[in-house]
Design an enzyme around this catalytic site. Structure first.
Site, short mmCIF file in Angstrom:
data_model
loop_
_atom_site.label_atom_id
_atom_site.label_comp_id
_atom_site.label_asym_id
_atom_site.label_seq_id
_atom_site.Cartn_x
_atom_site.Cartn_y
_atom_site.Cartn_z
NE ARG A 86 -7.87 -8.48 1.09
CZ ARG A 86 -7.62 -7.61 0.13
NH1 ARG A 86 -6.68 -6.67 0.31
NH2 ARG A 86 -8.30 -7.64 -1.00
CE LYS A 114 -4.35 -1.79 1.78
NZ LYS A 114 -5.36 -1.77 2.86
#
Length: 274
Positions: free
Chosen positions: A255, A221
Protein backbone atom coordinates in the site's frame (compact mmCIF):
# COMPACT_ATOMS: atom_id res chain seq x y z
CA UNK A 1 -4.77 -17.12 -3.97
CA UNK A 2 -7.51 -14.84 -5.33
CA UNK A 3 -9.99 -12.28 -4.03
CA UNK A 4 -13.37 -11.50 -5.59
CA UNK A 5 -13.73 -7.75 -6.21
CA UNK A 6 -17.24 -7.01 -7.52
CA UNK A 7 -17.16 -10.18 -9.59
CA UNK A 8 -13.61 -9.67 -10.81
CA UNK A 9 -11.16 -12.29 -9.56
CA UNK A 10 -7.81 -10.75 -8.64
CA UNK A 11 -4.95 -13.22 -8.32
CA UNK A 12 -2.46 -12.48 -5.57
CA UNK A 13 0.07 -15.15 -6.49
CA UNK A 14 2.17 -12.21 -7.72
CA UNK A 15 2.32 -9.02 -5.59
CA UNK A 16 0.04 -6.10 -6.40
CA UNK A 17 0.15 -2.38 -5.68
CA UNK A 18 -2.53 -0.47 -3.77
CA UNK A 19 -2.31 3.27 -4.39
CA UNK A 20 -3.26 5.60 -1.54
CA UNK A 21 -5.71 8.46 -2.07
CA UNK A 22 -6.40 10.45 1.10
CA UNK A 23 -9.16 13.05 0.94
CA UNK A 24 -8.50 14.25 4.49
CA UNK A 25 -7.02 17.62 5.45
CA UNK A 26 -4.62 16.12 8.02
CA UNK A 27 -3.01 12.91 6.71
CA UNK A 28 0.68 12.70 7.63
CA UNK A 29 2.04 12.92 4.07
CA UNK A 30 -0.58 14.17 1.60
CA UNK A 31 -3.17 15.82 3.82
CA UNK A 32 -5.23 18.39 1.90
CA UNK A 33 -3.47 17.71 -1.40
CA UNK A 34 -6.47 16.09 -3.12
CA UNK A 35 -9.47 18.30 -2.40
CA UNK A 36 -11.07 19.04 -5.77
CA UNK A 37 -12.26 16.94 -8.71
CA UNK A 38 -9.35 17.87 -10.96
CA UNK A 39 -6.63 16.90 -8.48
CA UNK A 40 -8.45 13.74 -7.38
CA UNK A 41 -9.06 12.45 -10.91
CA UNK A 42 -5.54 13.40 -11.97
CA UNK A 43 -4.01 11.40 -9.15
CA UNK A 44 -6.28 8.39 -9.73
CA UNK A 45 -5.44 8.37 -13.44
CA UNK A 46 -1.73 8.67 -12.65
CA UNK A 47 -1.80 5.73 -10.23
CA UNK A 48 -3.82 3.53 -12.59
CA UNK A 49 -1.52 4.27 -15.53
CA UNK A 50 1.52 3.53 -13.38
CA UNK A 51 0.15 0.08 -12.54
CA UNK A 52 -1.95 0.25 -9.37
CA UNK A 53 -4.38 -2.66 -9.09
CA UNK A 54 -6.32 -1.04 -6.24
CA UNK A 55 -7.03 2.54 -5.16
CA UNK A 56 -7.37 2.87 -1.37
CA UNK A 57 -9.62 5.82 -0.54
CA UNK A 58 -9.61 7.30 2.96
CA UNK A 59 -11.56 10.16 4.51
CA UNK A 60 -10.47 9.73 8.14
CA UNK A 61 -6.82 10.29 8.99
CA UNK A 62 -5.32 7.44 11.02
CA UNK A 63 -1.96 9.07 11.64
CA UNK A 64 -0.75 8.92 15.27
CA UNK A 65 -2.65 11.40 17.39
CA UNK A 66 -5.24 12.12 14.70
CA UNK A 67 -8.42 13.82 15.81
CA UNK A 68 -11.69 11.96 15.54
CA UNK A 69 -14.02 12.63 12.62
CA UNK A 70 -17.75 12.04 13.00
CA UNK A 71 -19.50 9.54 10.78
CA UNK A 72 -21.52 12.09 8.82
CA UNK A 73 -18.39 14.06 7.93
CA UNK A 74 -16.63 10.88 6.78
CA UNK A 75 -19.60 9.95 4.58
CA UNK A 76 -19.86 13.46 3.10
CA UNK A 77 -16.17 13.36 2.24
CA UNK A 78 -15.98 9.89 0.79
CA UNK A 79 -19.20 8.96 -1.03
CA UNK A 80 -18.96 11.68 -3.71
CA UNK A 81 -15.37 10.61 -4.41
CA UNK A 82 -16.36 6.97 -4.91
CA UNK A 83 -18.99 8.07 -7.44
CA UNK A 84 -16.59 10.51 -9.12
CA UNK A 85 -13.86 7.90 -9.60
CA UNK A 86 -16.21 5.25 -10.92
CA UNK A 87 -17.88 7.71 -13.30
CA UNK A 88 -14.56 8.53 -14.96
CA UNK A 89 -12.71 5.23 -14.39
CA UNK A 90 -15.48 2.60 -14.11
CA UNK A 91 -13.17 -0.40 -13.88
CA UNK A 92 -11.31 0.91 -10.84
CA UNK A 93 -11.15 -1.44 -7.87
CA UNK A 94 -11.71 0.89 -4.92
CA UNK A 95 -10.75 -0.04 -1.39
CA UNK A 96 -12.31 2.03 1.41
CA UNK A 97 -10.17 2.83 4.43
CA UNK A 98 -12.74 2.91 7.25
CA UNK A 99 -13.56 1.18 10.52
CA UNK A 100 -17.27 2.14 10.42
CA UNK A 101 -19.83 -0.38 9.18
CA UNK A 102 -22.23 2.25 7.84
CA UNK A 103 -19.47 3.90 5.81
CA UNK A 104 -18.42 0.46 4.57
CA UNK A 105 -21.96 -0.48 3.51
CA UNK A 106 -22.75 2.79 1.76
CA UNK A 107 -19.45 2.79 -0.11
CA UNK A 108 -19.88 -0.84 -1.21
CA UNK A 109 -23.44 -0.01 -2.32
CA UNK A 110 -21.92 2.86 -4.34
CA UNK A 111 -19.51 0.55 -6.17
CA UNK A 112 -16.44 0.18 -3.95
CA UNK A 113 -15.04 -3.35 -3.80
CA UNK A 114 -12.90 -3.78 -0.65
CA UNK A 115 -12.97 -2.53 2.94
CA UNK A 116 -9.68 -1.75 4.67
CA UNK A 117 -10.36 -1.66 8.43
CA UNK A 118 -7.55 -0.48 10.72
CA UNK A 119 -9.41 -1.91 13.74
CA UNK A 120 -10.15 -5.43 12.40
CA UNK A 121 -13.77 -4.96 13.45
CA UNK A 122 -13.07 -3.92 17.03
CA UNK A 123 -14.14 -0.27 16.67
CA UNK A 124 -17.58 -1.15 15.28
CA UNK A 125 -19.22 -4.39 16.37
CA UNK A 126 -21.44 -4.39 13.27
CA UNK A 127 -18.55 -4.41 10.81
CA UNK A 128 -18.02 -8.16 10.53
CA UNK A 129 -21.73 -8.83 10.04
CA UNK A 130 -21.82 -6.24 7.22
CA UNK A 131 -18.79 -7.89 5.58
CA UNK A 132 -20.47 -11.29 5.83
CA UNK A 133 -23.80 -10.01 4.49
CA UNK A 134 -22.39 -8.11 1.51
CA UNK A 135 -19.55 -10.59 0.87
CA UNK A 136 -16.65 -8.30 -0.09
CA UNK A 137 -12.91 -8.71 0.53
CA UNK A 138 -11.88 -7.42 3.94
CA UNK A 139 -8.50 -6.14 5.07
CA UNK A 140 -8.02 -6.45 8.81
CA UNK A 141 -5.15 -4.64 10.48
CA UNK A 142 -3.48 -5.01 13.86
CA UNK A 143 -3.83 -2.00 16.13
CA UNK A 144 -4.37 -1.29 19.80
CA UNK A 145 -6.64 1.55 20.90
CA UNK A 146 -7.50 4.29 18.41
CA UNK A 147 -5.31 6.50 16.19
CA UNK A 148 -5.51 9.13 18.93
CA UNK A 149 -4.37 6.78 21.72
CA UNK A 150 -2.43 3.99 20.01
CA UNK A 151 1.09 5.28 20.63
CA UNK A 152 0.48 5.00 24.38
CA UNK A 153 -0.21 1.27 23.92
CA UNK A 154 3.14 -0.12 22.77
CA UNK A 155 3.89 -2.51 25.62
CA UNK A 156 4.65 -5.97 24.20
CA UNK A 157 6.55 -8.92 25.60
CA UNK A 158 6.80 -10.65 22.21
CA UNK A 159 5.38 -8.51 19.43
CA UNK A 160 5.19 -11.22 16.75
CA UNK A 161 3.51 -13.68 19.10
CA UNK A 162 0.99 -11.08 20.25
CA UNK A 163 0.19 -9.92 16.72
CA UNK A 164 -0.32 -13.51 15.60
CA UNK A 165 -2.60 -14.16 18.56
CA UNK A 166 -4.61 -11.03 17.72
CA UNK A 167 -5.17 -12.29 14.18
CA UNK A 168 -6.08 -15.80 15.34
CA UNK A 169 -8.90 -14.28 17.39
CA UNK A 170 -10.09 -11.86 14.71
CA UNK A 171 -9.96 -14.50 11.98
CA UNK A 172 -11.97 -16.91 14.12
CA UNK A 173 -14.64 -14.24 14.63
CA UNK A 174 -14.74 -13.49 10.89
CA UNK A 175 -14.80 -17.11 9.75
CA UNK A 176 -17.58 -17.92 12.21
CA UNK A 177 -19.72 -15.57 10.11
CA UNK A 178 -18.59 -17.14 6.82
CA UNK A 179 -16.11 -14.44 5.77
CA UNK A 180 -13.41 -15.91 3.53
CA UNK A 181 -11.76 -13.17 1.44
CA UNK A 182 -9.52 -11.75 4.18
CA UNK A 183 -6.22 -9.90 3.85
CA UNK A 184 -3.92 -9.36 6.83
CA UNK A 185 -2.09 -6.10 7.60
CA UNK A 186 0.38 -6.19 10.55
CA UNK A 187 -0.13 -2.46 11.08
CA UNK A 188 3.32 -0.91 10.87
CA UNK A 189 3.28 2.32 12.85
CA UNK A 190 0.04 1.53 14.67
CA UNK A 191 0.58 1.02 18.42
CA UNK A 192 4.23 0.18 17.69
CA UNK A 193 7.39 2.16 18.31
CA UNK A 194 10.28 2.35 15.86
CA UNK A 195 12.16 -0.67 17.23
CA UNK A 196 8.98 -2.78 17.32
CA UNK A 197 8.22 -1.94 13.69
CA UNK A 198 11.60 -3.28 12.62
CA UNK A 199 11.32 -6.32 14.86
CA UNK A 200 8.00 -7.14 13.20
CA UNK A 201 9.44 -6.50 9.73
CA UNK A 202 12.39 -8.83 10.41
CA UNK A 203 9.94 -11.62 11.28
CA UNK A 204 7.29 -10.79 8.69
CA UNK A 205 7.81 -14.06 6.83
CA UNK A 206 6.54 -15.94 9.89
CA UNK A 207 3.12 -14.34 9.37
CA UNK A 208 2.70 -16.48 6.25
CA UNK A 209 1.61 -19.21 8.69
CA UNK A 210 -1.75 -17.39 8.90
CA UNK A 211 -2.41 -18.51 5.31
CA UNK A 212 -4.08 -15.29 4.20
CA UNK A 213 -2.62 -12.71 1.81
CA UNK A 214 -0.37 -10.23 3.56
CA UNK A 215 -0.53 -6.45 2.98
CA UNK A 216 2.38 -4.21 3.95
CA UNK A 217 1.78 -0.52 4.55
CA UNK A 218 5.09 1.21 5.24
CA UNK A 219 5.04 3.98 2.64
CA UNK A 220 6.85 7.12 3.88
CA UNK A 221 6.11 6.23 7.52
CA UNK A 222 8.08 7.47 10.51
CA UNK A 223 9.85 4.12 10.90
CA UNK A 224 11.65 5.13 7.70
CA UNK A 225 12.15 8.87 7.93
CA UNK A 226 13.08 8.90 11.63
CA UNK A 227 15.69 6.21 11.02
CA UNK A 228 17.10 8.26 8.14
CA UNK A 229 16.83 11.55 10.06
CA UNK A 230 14.73 13.09 7.30
CA UNK A 231 11.05 13.80 6.54
CA UNK A 232 8.13 11.93 5.00
CA UNK A 233 8.60 14.02 1.85
CA UNK A 234 12.18 12.72 1.53
CA UNK A 235 11.44 9.10 2.41
CA UNK A 236 10.75 7.59 -1.02
CA UNK A 237 14.12 5.89 -1.39
CA UNK A 238 13.86 4.37 2.08
CA UNK A 239 10.31 3.25 1.33
CA UNK A 240 11.41 1.45 -1.83
CA UNK A 241 14.27 -0.27 0.00
CA UNK A 242 11.90 -1.66 2.63
CA UNK A 243 9.30 -2.60 0.02
CA UNK A 244 11.80 -5.11 -1.36
CA UNK A 245 12.21 -6.55 2.12
CA UNK A 246 8.42 -6.85 2.47
CA UNK A 247 8.17 -8.64 -0.88
CA UNK A 248 10.97 -11.03 0.01
CA UNK A 249 9.17 -11.84 3.25
CA UNK A 250 5.87 -12.64 1.59
CA UNK A 251 3.83 -9.45 1.15
CA UNK A 252 1.24 -9.82 -1.62
CA UNK A 253 0.03 -6.21 -1.59
CA UNK A 254 2.04 -3.07 -0.92
CA UNK A 255 0.00 0.00 0.00
CA UNK A 256 1.86 3.03 -1.31
CA UNK A 257 1.87 6.74 -2.07
CA UNK A 258 4.25 6.25 -5.03
CA UNK A 259 2.91 3.66 -7.46
CA UNK A 260 5.54 3.84 -10.21
CA UNK A 261 8.42 3.10 -7.85
CA UNK A 262 6.53 0.26 -6.14
CA UNK A 263 5.67 -1.35 -9.50
CA UNK A 264 9.35 -1.15 -10.49
CA UNK A 265 10.31 -2.76 -7.19
CA UNK A 266 7.92 -5.64 -7.88
CA UNK A 267 9.34 -6.10 -11.40
CA UNK A 268 12.85 -6.36 -9.98
CA UNK A 269 11.61 -8.78 -7.33
CA UNK A 270 10.06 -10.96 -10.05
CA UNK A 271 13.31 -10.93 -12.04
CA UNK A 272 15.31 -11.82 -8.95
CA UNK A 273 13.05 -14.81 -8.31
CA UNK A 274 12.54 -15.91 -11.92
Amino acid sequence: MTINCNGKLIALDKPKVMGILNVTPDSFFDGGKYKDEFSILGQVEKMLLEGATFIDLGAYSSRPGALEVDEETELKRILPIVSLILKHFPNTIISIDTFRSRVAKECIDSGAAIINDISAGLQDDKMLSIVAKLNFPYIMMHMRGTPKSMQQQTGYEDILKEVLYFFSERLAAAKALGINDIIIDPGFGFAKNLEQNYELLKQLDQMKSIEHPLLAGISRKSMIYKTLDTTAAQALNGTTALHMVCLQKGAKIVRVHDVKEAVECIKLYHQLNA
